[in-house]
Design a protein around this motif. Structure first.
Motif, PDB file in Angstrom:
ATOM      1  N   SER A 109       0.828  -1.215   0.000  1.00 63.33           N
ATOM      2  CA  SER A 109       0.000   0.000   0.000  1.00 63.33           C
ATOM      3  C   SER A 109       0.860   1.261   0.000  1.00 63.33           C
ATOM      4  N   SER A 110       2.111   1.149   0.467  1.00 67.12           N
ATOM      5  CA  SER A 110       3.013   2.307   0.507  1.00 67.12           C
ATOM      6  C   SER A 110       3.245   2.900  -0.888  1.00 67.12           C
ATOM      7  N   GLU A 111       3.024   2.095  -1.920  1.00 69.30           N
ATOM      8  CA  GLU A 111       3.191   2.557  -3.307  1.00 69.30           C
ATOM      9  C   GLU A 111       2.156   3.615  -3.701  1.00 69.30           C
ATOM     10  N   VAL A 112       1.200   3.861  -2.831  1.00 65.50           N
ATOM     11  CA  VAL A 112       0.141   4.834  -3.130  1.00 65.50           C
ATOM     12  C   VAL A 112       0.705   6.228  -3.381  1.00 65.50           C
ATOM     13  N   VAL A 113       1.894   6.509  -2.870  1.00 65.79           N
ATOM     14  CA  VAL A 113       2.494   7.835  -3.119  1.00 65.79           C
ATOM     15  C   VAL A 113       2.665   8.099  -4.611  1.00 65.79           C
ATOM     16  N   LYS A 114       2.794   7.030  -5.391  1.00 64.71           N
ATOM     17  CA  LYS A 114       3.002   7.169  -6.838  1.00 64.71           C
ATOM     18  C   LYS A 114       1.767   7.674  -7.569  1.00 64.71           C
ATOM     19  N   ILE A 115       0.598   7.594  -6.915  1.00 64.60           N
ATOM     20  CA  ILE A 115      -0.602   8.185  -7.529  1.00 64.60           C
ATOM     21  C   ILE A 115      -1.045   9.462  -6.812  1.00 64.60           C
ATOM     22  N   ILE A 116      -0.573   9.670  -5.587  1.00 63.15           N
ATOM     23  CA  ILE A 116      -0.925  10.907  -4.879  1.00 63.15           C
ATOM     24  C   ILE A 116      -0.107  12.087  -5.405  1.00 63.15           C
ATOM     25  N   MET A 117       1.192  11.882  -5.577  1.00 65.24           N
ATOM     26  CA  MET A 117       2.072  12.985  -5.978  1.00 65.24           C
ATOM     27  C   MET A 117       1.700  13.626  -7.321  1.00 65.24           C
ATOM     28  N   PRO A 118       1.317  12.844  -8.344  1.00 68.49           N
ATOM     29  CA  PRO A 118       0.928  13.495  -9.606  1.00 68.49           C
ATOM     30  C   PRO A 118      -0.278  14.432  -9.455  1.00 68.49           C
ATOM     31  N   VAL A 119      -1.193  14.092  -8.538  1.00 71.71           N
ATOM     32  CA  VAL A 119      -2.358  14.955  -8.314  1.00 71.71           C
ATOM     33  C   VAL A 119      -1.932  16.204  -7.539  1.00 71.71           C
ATOM     34  N   ILE A 120      -1.085  16.020  -6.534  1.00 78.56           N
ATOM     35  CA  ILE A 120      -0.553  17.165  -5.797  1.00 78.56           C
ATOM     36  C   ILE A 120       0.180  18.109  -6.743  1.00 78.56           C
ATOM     37  N   ASN A 121       0.946  17.528  -7.663  1.00 81.54           N
ATOM     38  CA  ASN A 121       1.743  18.331  -8.601  1.00 81.54           C
ATOM     39  C   ASN A 121       0.956  18.826  -9.812  1.00 81.54           C
ATOM     40  N   ASN A 122      -0.343  18.560  -9.811  1.00 78.11           N
ATOM     41  CA  ASN A 122      -1.236  19.049 -10.861  1.00 78.11           C
ATOM     42  C   ASN A 122      -0.922  18.478 -12.237  1.00 78.11           C
ATOM     43  N   GLU A 123      -0.388  17.250 -12.267  1.00 80.45           N
ATOM     44  CA  GLU A 123      -0.139  16.569 -13.546  1.00 80.45           C
ATOM     45  C   GLU A 123      -1.447  16.043 -14.136  1.00 80.45           C
ATOM     46  N   CYS A 124      -2.427  15.789 -13.278  1.00 81.63           N
ATOM     47  CA  CYS A 124      -3.721  15.263 -13.722  1.00 81.63           C
ATOM     48  C   CYS A 124      -4.746  15.525 -12.629  1.00 81.63           C
ATOM     49  N   ASP A 125      -6.013  15.330 -12.978  1.00 81.13           N
ATOM     50  CA  ASP A 125      -7.093  15.488 -11.997  1.00 81.13           C
ATOM     51  C   ASP A 125      -7.347  14.187 -11.233  1.00 81.13           C
ATOM     52  N   VAL A 126      -7.096  13.065 -11.910  1.00 84.34           N
ATOM     53  CA  VAL A 126      -7.272  11.739 -11.312  1.00 84.34           C
ATOM     54  C   VAL A 126      -6.101  10.863 -11.721  1.00 84.34           C
ATOM     55  N   ALA A 127      -5.505  10.179 -10.752  1.00 81.87           N
ATOM     56  CA  ALA A 127      -4.408   9.250 -11.044  1.00 81.87           C
ATOM     57  C   ALA A 127      -4.846   7.840 -10.669  1.00 81.87           C
ATOM     58  N   ILE A 128      -4.612   6.895 -11.580  1.00 81.60           N
ATOM     59  CA  ILE A 128      -4.996   5.498 -11.366  1.00 81.60           C
ATOM     60  C   ILE A 128      -3.735   4.649 -11.284  1.00 81.60           C
ATOM     61  N   ALA A 129      -3.703   3.739 -10.312  1.00 80.92           N
ATOM     62  CA  ALA A 129      -2.568   2.819 -10.183  1.00 80.92           C
ATOM     63  C   ALA A 129      -2.679   1.714 -11.226  1.00 80.92           C
ATOM     64  N   ARG A 130      -1.594   1.532 -11.956  1.00 82.35           N
ATOM     65  CA  ARG A 130      -1.541   0.450 -12.940  1.00 82.35           C
ATOM     66  C   ARG A 130      -0.602  -0.641 -12.417  1.00 82.35           C
ATOM     67  N   PHE A 131      -1.149  -1.797 -12.122  1.00 81.67           N
ATOM     68  CA  PHE A 131      -0.370  -2.909 -11.587  1.00 81.67           C
ATOM     69  C   PHE A 131       0.471  -3.540 -12.691  1.00 81.67           C
ATOM     70  N   ARG A 132       1.577  -4.116 -12.289  1.00 82.63           N
ATOM     71  CA  ARG A 132       2.350  -4.916 -13.226  1.00 82.63           C
ATOM     72  C   ARG A 132       1.587  -6.216 -13.494  1.00 82.63           C
ATOM     73  N   PRO A 133       1.890  -6.934 -14.580  1.00 83.64           N
ATOM     74  CA  PRO A 133       1.157  -8.168 -14.890  1.00 83.64           C
ATOM     75  C   PRO A 133       1.163  -9.151 -13.722  1.00 83.64           C
ATOM     76  N   ALA A 134       0.031  -9.828 -13.525  1.00 84.68           N
ATOM     77  CA  ALA A 134      -0.104 -10.795 -12.429  1.00 84.68           C
ATOM     78  C   ALA A 134       0.890 -11.938 -12.597  1.00 84.68           C
ATOM     79  N   LYS A 135       1.378 -12.464 -11.464  1.00 83.69           N
ATOM     80  CA  LYS A 135       2.355 -13.554 -11.490  1.00 83.69           C
ATOM     81  C   LYS A 135       1.727 -14.874 -11.905  1.00 83.69           C
TER      82      LYS A 135
END
Length: 229
Positions: free
Chosen positions: A95-121
């Motif tokens: 869950s700590s990886e959530v910073v990767k979708i919070i920061m783009p919104v804080i930095n105004n790169e987008c209005d909504v950021a979605i987490a894209r997972f790597r392919p399932a094992k």
């Protein structure tokens, strides 16, 4: 910037504590709101003894579905929130990886950021569900996204405030994505190293995917009527 994280949880006793541990010390997260959606395991007991000033939780008396849980979470969020994050309860420490979708919104790169997972094992047979979601969003909006069913999302508060009701069922993310894009907001995906409980190829897994498919089909048809597509 004040950031609120909403986590709907249903029978997540095995993972909820680690999920909280992964985000509780992140400076840019100001509050964590967990909605227990009528769990029958020890999820509530774990939340009750979890020590953090950031955490508040609510217990639904019965299982009411993800949409209702998210609505309750929004109701309980601090009114000064600038950014609202939806996060699944089964991510564990990733869950700590959530910073990767919070920061783009804080930095105004987008209005909504979605987490894209790597392919399932392991192969889960989710292809037809993901394809339906991706193709439906593209057909209705002209925007190509790969992670339209991802539950990990960060929103500017103004975007979330446009919703009078959160769609219910497994189609919640697809329904919201269509509306957000139709309203003209920018949505971007960011690769994260998150893992969660992967749906297997057993009978239970196939039933789950069948429900997902039907729910997504239903919400897409509803959105087509609403938007005249």
């Amino acid at each position: 910037m004040f950031t609120s994280v909403i986590i709907p949880a249903y029978n997540e006793a095995d993972r909820i504590e680690n999920t909280l541990n992964g985000i509780v010390d992140i400076d840019i997260i100001d509050e964590i709101v967990v909605i227990d959606d009528g769990s029958s395991d020890s999820t509530v007991e774990i939340l009750s003894r979890y020590k953090s000033d950031k955490l508040k939780f609510w217990v639904q008396n019965s299982n009411q579905g993800k949409g209702k849980a998210l609505e309750k979470g929004l109701e309980l969020c601090n009114s000064i929130s600038d950014i609202v994050v939806f996060l699944d309860a089964d991510l564990g420490n990733t869950s700590s990886e959530v910073v990767k979708i919070i920061m783009p919104v804080i930095n105004n790169e987008c209005d909504v950021a979605i987490a894209r997972f790597r392919p399932a094992k392991k192969k889960g047979g989710m292809g037809f569900v993901k394809r339906l979601a991706r193709d439906s969003v593209y057909e209705m909006t002209g925007v190509e996204l790969n992670s339209t069913i991802s539950g990990q999302r960060a929103f500017k508060k103004e975007v979330i405030d446009r919703f009078s009701k959160i769609p219910d069922g497994y189609g919640v993310e697809v329904g919201m994505t269509i509306d957000i894009l139709k309203w003209g907001y920018t949505v971007r995906e960011y690769i994260v190293d998150m893992t969660h409980n992967e749906t297997g190829r057993d009978l239970k897994g196939f039933i789950h995917r069948g429900k997902q498919y039907l729910h997504i089909k239903r919400i897409v048809n509803k959105k087509r009527r609403e938007w005249g597509n």
